[in-house]
Design an enzyme around this catalytic site. Structure first.
Site, PDB file in Angstrom:
ATOM      1  N   ASN A  43      19.710 -25.904 -29.041  1.00 47.72           N
ATOM      2  CA  ASN A  43      18.810 -26.948 -28.686  1.00 47.72           C
ATOM      3  C   ASN A  43      18.880 -27.827 -30.056  1.00 47.72           C
ATOM      4  OD1 ASN A  43      19.282 -26.953 -26.105  1.00 47.72           O
ATOM      5  ND2 ASN A  43      17.342 -25.347 -25.294  1.00 47.72           N
ATOM      6  N   ASP A 234      12.121 -26.578 -29.107  1.00 46.76           N
ATOM      7  CA  ASP A 234      13.106 -27.091 -29.953  1.00 46.76           C
ATOM      8  C   ASP A 234      14.015 -27.986 -30.732  1.00 46.76           C
ATOM      9  OD1 ASP A 234      13.401 -24.416 -29.326  1.00 46.76           O
ATOM     10  OD2 ASP A 234      14.997 -25.052 -27.397  1.00 46.76           O
TER      11      ASP A 234
END
Length: 284
Positions: A43, A234
């Protein structure tokens, strides 16, 4: 353009949407299900790439039915996968339950990510050639330490997102340049963060707080309609790493905008915004 190497995890997220998350022993009906490539390392790599950085990913997938799709999501995003190894056995997975408020509960099974117990000479060379090393804690901590030590020895800035949160050795904190934590992680880690030169604490919809050599400041949040908070942290971290070379204030502004946009769609990697989307929000 910043050159970033991510040493971290990649997994398949199995996302279930429900009106409310079940209590222990309770069964509730869901309203949707989707499988979306994720993993904190993957991510953050995709987020950094979409925010404008050149990114190489160092990690491991299995030889199961998820592996091809996991590699493809990195390739499609323009993340370098020459250091993505394939190992025998299952790829990592995460089971995610999202309620109607957008809050989530997550269970991570590392699987192939747990095999990241050593770095090759080629992996270390990539770290040494990068401007930024970006790591998390979904792979063995000893590997994170080895990567961070090598980065420090070659003047590569080390960004650590210490999640899932745990107590880490002073040896690791000593080679971290930038720590990115949420409020809960900051509270649990406490004084362990003191040796880190730059600490960024995410505050959800309220933005983020920075503490560094030149003092402290807050970067405001960006109001959006929240659908799913999975992957927002993220996305924030990847965008921060991509723009760190422009200074903390600019980097945090990019990170807050990117993180906010990530909450407007379901899933982790699927919700990560492109550079033009982030720029548009920053201009508003």
């Amino acid at each position: 353009m910043a050159r970033i190497v991510v040493v971290g995890s990649i997994s398949m997220d199995q996302v279930t949407v429900t009106g409310r998350r079940p209590e222990p022993g309770e069964t509730v009906l869901g309203t949707g299900f989707e499988m979306v490539p994720g993993g904190k390392g993957s991510n953050q790599a995709i987020a950094a790439r979409r925010a404008g950085a050149e990114v190489e990913f160092v990690g491991a997938i299995g030889d199961d039915l998820f592996a091809e799709r996991l590699r493809a999501v990195l390739d499609d995003a323009g993340v370098g996968t020459s250091r993505l190894r394939s190992v025998h056995g299952p790829s990592g997975i995460a089971t995610i339950i999202v309620d109607t408020s957008g809050e989530n509960s997550i269970i991570v099974v590392p699987a192939s990510n747990a095999t990241m117990t050593e770095l090759s000479e080629a992996d270390l060379a990539a770290v040494a050639a990068a401007d930024v090393l970006l790591c998390q804690l979904e792979i063995p901590v000893a590997t994170v330490l080895a990567a961070a030590r090598h980065a420090r020895a070659h003047d590569t800035a080390v960004v650590l997102n210490p999640s899932p949160v745990q107590q880490l050795s002073p040896e690791l904190w000593a080679v971290v340049d930038i720590a990115v934590v949420n409020k809960g992680e900051a509270a649990e880690l406490g004084s362990a963060l003191d040796p880190v030169g730059h600490v960024v604490t995410t505050l959800g919809g309220d933005g983020a707080h920075y503490r560094g050599p030149d003092g402290e400041f807050d970067s405001p949040g960006v109001p959006v309609e929240v659908v799913d908070t999975t992957g927002a942290g993220d996305t924030f971290t990847g965008a921060l790493a991509a723009h760190w070379h422009e200074g903390p204030r600019i980097a945090l502004a990019w990170a807050c905008a990117a993180g906010a946009l990530a909450t407007t769609k379901l899933g982790a990697s699927a919700s990560i915004p492109r550079r033009d989307e982030i720029e548009r929000l920053l201009r508003e």
